[in-house]
Design a protein around this motif. Structure first.
Motif, PDB file in Angstrom:
ATOM      1  N   GLY A 170       9.991  34.753 -18.968  1.00 26.70           N
ATOM      2  CA  GLY A 170       9.416  35.829 -18.793  1.00 26.70           C
ATOM      3  C   GLY A 170      10.047  37.198 -17.806  1.00 26.70           C
ATOM      4  O   GLY A 170       9.857  38.548 -18.724  1.00 26.70           O
ATOM      5  N   ASP A 171      10.733  36.504 -17.056  1.00 28.13           N
ATOM      6  CA  ASP A 171      11.721  37.469 -15.948  1.00 28.13           C
ATOM      7  C   ASP A 171      13.081  37.920 -17.187  1.00 28.13           C
ATOM      8  O   ASP A 171      14.565  38.387 -16.434  1.00 28.13           O
ATOM      9  CB  ASP A 171      12.271  36.709 -15.272  1.00 28.13           C
ATOM     10  N   GLY A 172      13.333  37.267 -18.069  1.00 34.55           N
ATOM     11  CA  GLY A 172      14.447  37.349 -19.127  1.00 34.55           C
ATOM     12  C   GLY A 172      15.990  36.561 -18.387  1.00 34.55           C
ATOM     13  O   GLY A 172      16.664  37.095 -18.449  1.00 34.55           O
ATOM     14  N   LEU A 173      15.467  35.901 -17.488  1.00 30.26           N
ATOM     15  CA  LEU A 173      16.612  35.141 -17.308  1.00 30.26           C
ATOM     16  C   LEU A 173      16.884  33.499 -17.740  1.00 30.26           C
ATOM     17  O   LEU A 173      18.279  33.073 -18.201  1.00 30.26           O
ATOM     18  CB  LEU A 173      16.546  34.238 -15.991  1.00 30.26           C
ATOM     19  N   VAL A 174      15.769  33.296 -18.779  1.00 26.99           N
ATOM     20  CA  VAL A 174      16.473  31.632 -19.271  1.00 26.99           C
ATOM     21  C   VAL A 174      16.941  32.416 -21.037  1.00 26.99           C
ATOM     22  O   VAL A 174      16.604  33.014 -21.664  1.00 26.99           O
ATOM     23  CB  VAL A 174      15.023  30.673 -19.959  1.00 26.99           C
TER      24      VAL A 174
END
Ligand SMILES: CC/C=C\CC(=O)SCCNC(=O)CCNC(=O)[C@H](O)C(C)(C)COP(=O)(O)OP(=O)(O)OC[C@H]1O[C@@H](n2cnc3c(N)ncnc32)[C@H](O)[C@@H]1OP(=O)(O)O
Length: 719
Positions: free
Chosen positions: A532-536
């Motif tokens: 959701g945080d765009g980290l993956v």
């Protein structure tokens, strides 16, 4: 303060007066010494009764006096004087007789208790042992096994159990003082020798050595590094094996070690911190004592997944009527069965009737129209929760409080989607919600003080440690957990193993290390948040740049495990391996170790030796540093709030007082120095950058924890 009266012509009645719990302060001890002397020297007095005012016998030694120099008469000779009196002394026990209060009663020749009274020697939970003769008298009175159980756990027993164990001589449903006076008259003139517990030998116990060995092993295991439970066993052993006078000497020696220990300070801090969080305040100035809660008789729970089920059980067990809503029929039926089972098991444990008929199940949200408070516990999805809140706003009667059980979503955003944002608060429960002690009550800028007061009062009724906190990502508990987990991942990259990290944390006293905990709660939970945080970034990019995301160091280790379908216990594989999905016994996994080796090679990382000290400093100081940011931001009102959250909900060892208390014990300058050290080594890790509050506190000479508020206030007033 003890008042003396002569009643029924020949009974000296001594009343302890020290509200709220008649603790044995110096003045009370002096009062007891004086009034006992007076009663014993009055030829008209044939027997004596000791009671406490306002329906409570005595809550024990005055814990507030522990930090300062001892004044007034000491407890032990005072109790000996009572026991050796030549007139019968009867304790009239109402409310509580705890710690020194019960020890005082054990010095009396007889004990009469009201049926609703509770008795116990809870000193162990304050890092102490019953050192006013309690560890020596109780085993003599009720036998070694029962005394060991009470003294090492500190549990309170009911009057009925106390009678069964032989701690009290009589239980009454009527006026306890009247019953004790009557009893005192009936025993006047009888020989008191058999009633002086200290003169009894301990009841014979076969195979004493084996018993103590077994108990000591169990106690060591559950103590997780706490020293008081072990000293309690040693003191009871002295009672079982030594003459009374030598046993008392041993009790004194053991107490001397405990009394000045950091653990006792930590545990006593926890006692007061738990009470302090009830006196909540909001940055707006609203406070616990000026905000009146609304009455809540009927509540609703929306969404009957794991959390919703636990919340329904917690509410029903508190005595509320609950409307439990789940829109899918199959899930509703499954939930009904599960909730009934939990209620039945809970009722059996507590010896009461299950509150099954307090819960009404419905598929229709309209069923909540007349409730006083709703707790929404649907899936963690802001769009879904917003929809539910809009429906609730349309359906509920005016003034119904709308609470969201979320662990991460923005309570303000949700509130802003409703016509009455002042009625919205977060109630962050912890799974399983009917068992876990912690409740974070999350207020937004528009939450009314009344909404906060109502949620806090409901939490208290449910027996939760309820802490009011401001709204931010992760609130207090999970926000601090993030840097802690990230540091653990970085340590794996640098050469540690999950076993090493967990061992260091468990030896520190955590109930579970970070990786075992992560396997238990499910690795997919954090994965979803990071996505959701765009980290993956799925894939096999290598090198340092692949481990810098959004401008800071990032470890994709957790994501890579999830890509392998390793979600923890539920899939039988995670940071450890398990016999089968759902099994709880974690075993080291060779696959994981080769995976870590291959990962390091792919990223050009050279494994180095990492010791327990580094694990603790990096994980704990990163977490503590976030705690200082939270205080600085005004999200938690004080360090006690953070510490209660960590001790009650995150497995932080109580005998270390909570993260902020621990930082205070270690020394703020040392914490700052170590953070600066690690920050220099890892400049791309922002959470190692010491908080300005920590720097400010150190610059102010590292004041003790109860004075941090002054520095925080000064800082805020300058902003
Ligand atoms: C040589 C050494 C000999 C003896 C050692 C000891 O005796 S150690 C003390 C052992 N006693 C205890 O551990 C009992 C602690 N108290 C309690 O468990 C509860 O307070 C109690 C008595 C069951 C009453 O519970 P209740 O929920 O009714 O009230 P609350 O806990 O909120 O307490 C009300 C206020 O009283 C203060 N307080 C309670 N006990 C003590 C105490 N022993 N000494 C000093 N103060 C005590 C408590 O802090 C509350 O005050 P507040 O200002 O709200 O914090």
């Amino acid at each position: 303060m003890a008042e003396y009266n002569r009643v029924s012509e020949c009974v000296g009645l001594i009343t302890l007066r020290n509200p709220p719990v008649n603790a044995l302060s110096a003045a009370v001890r002096q009062g007891i010494v004086d009034t006992v002397e007076r009663a014993l020297s009055d030829p008209n007095v044939k027997s004596v009764v000791i009671c406490g005012q306002n329906g409570i016998f005595c809550g024990g030694a005055d814990i507030k006096e522990f930090g300062s120099k001892m004044t007034g008469p000491p407890l032990i000779p005072m109790i000996h004087a009572i026991e050796s009196a030549n007139k019968p002394v009867v304790a009239a026990i109402e409310g509580s007789a705890l710690g020194g209060g019960l020890e005082l009663a054990l010095g009396c020749h007889y004990r009469i208790a009201h049926s609703k009274a509770r008795l116990g020697l809870p000193e162990v939970s304050l890092g102490l042992l019953p050192a006013a003769g309690g560890s020596q008298r109780l085993p003599r009175l009720i036998g070694v096994p029962a005394a060991l159980n009470l003294i090492t756990t500190g549990r309170h027993v009911t009057a009925a159990e106390a009678l069964q164990l032989g701690i009290v001589d009589q239980v009454t449903d009527h006026n306890t003082v009247d019953a004790a006076v009557k009893f005192a008259l009936s025993v006047a003139g009888r020989s008191l020798d058999p009633r002086r517990i200290s003169t009894h030998p301990c009841p014979q116990q076969p195979d004493l050595d084996a018993l103590f060995e077994e108990v000591m092993q169990k106690v060591r295991q559950s103590a997780r590094g706490a020293i008081a439970p072990i000293a309690c066993v040693q003191a009871v052993r002295a009672a079982a094996t030594l003459p009374y006078a030598q046993g008392m000497e041993r009790e004194r020696e053991l107490m001397a070690t405990l009394f000045t220990s950091g653990q006792a300070r930590a545990l006593q801090y926890c006692f007061f911190a738990e009470r302090a969080v009830g006196r909540w305040r909001m940055p707006s100035g609203a406070r616990w004592d000026t905000s009146k809660p609304r009455p809540v008789h009927k509540a609703a729970v929306i969404g009957l997944g794991t959390m919703g089920r636990g919340i329904t059980v917690a509410l029903a067990q508190t005595g509320l009527s609950v409307i439990a809503v789940e829109t899918q029929e199959k899930q509703l039926m499954e939930a009904k069965q599960a909730i009934s089972g939990m209620l039945e098991r809970g009722a059996k444990r507590r010896g009461v009737a299950p509150a099954l008929d307090r819960v009404i199940y419905s598929q229709n949200i309209q069923a909540v129209a007349d409730v006083d408070l709703v707790i929404e516990a649907v899936f963690e999805d802001i769009a879904l929760k917003t929809k539910v809140f809009q429906q609730l706003s349309a359906v509920c009667k005016p003034g119904t409080l709308l609470c969201t059980n979320t662990s991460a979503l923005d309570v303000d955003q949700l509130a802003s989607e409703t016509p009455n944002p002042e009625l919205v608060v977060g109630m962050h429960f912890f799974a399983p919600a009917h068992v876990m002690k912690l409740l974070e009550v999350v207020y937004g800028p528009r939450s009314s003080p009344q909404a906060v007061a109502t949620a806090m009062q409901l939490g208290k009724k449910m027996g939760k440690a309820s802490v009011a906190v401001g709204n931010c990502r992760g609130f207090v508990g999970n926000r601090m957990l993030k840097p802690y987990i990230e540091e653990a991942f970085f340590l794996l990259e640098e050469g540690a193993t999950p076993e090493l990290v967990d061992q260091a944390l468990e030896e520190f006293g955590f109930s579970m290390g970070v990786f075992r905990m992560s396997d238990l709660s499910g690795l997919d939970v954090g994965w979803r948040v990071r996505k959701g945080d765009g980290l993956v970034e799925p894939g096999t990019a290598s090198g340092r740049s692949a481990r810098i995301r959004q401008g800071r160091r990032y470890s994709p280790l957790g994501d890579l495990l999830c890509e392998e379908g390793r979600f923890g216990q539920k899939t039988g594989r995670g940071w450890y391996q398990y016999d089968k999905p759902g099994s709880r016994v974690a075993r080291s996994d060779p696959w994981l170790h080769s995976f870590l080796g291959a990962y390091r090679a792919q990223h050009g990382l050279v494994a180095r030796r990492i010791d327990h000290q580094e694990v603790l400093e990096r994980c704990l100081y990163a977490l503590i540093n976030e705690g200082f940011h939270i205080l600085d931001d005004g999200i938690a009102a004080g360090p006690e709030d953070i510490d209660v959250i960590y001790v009650s909900g995150y497995g932080w060892p109580r005998h270390r007082g909570g993260p902020m208390f621990y930082a205070n014990m270690v020394g703020l300058a040392k914490v700052l120095e170590r953070l600066e050290h690690y920050q220099q080594l890892h400049p791309e890790v922002p959470h190692l950058q010491p908080s300005s509050l920590l720097r400010r506190l150190v610059a102010s000479g590292s004041p003790p924890i109860h004075k941090w508020g002054e520095v925080i206030k000064k800082l805020h007033s300058q902003l």
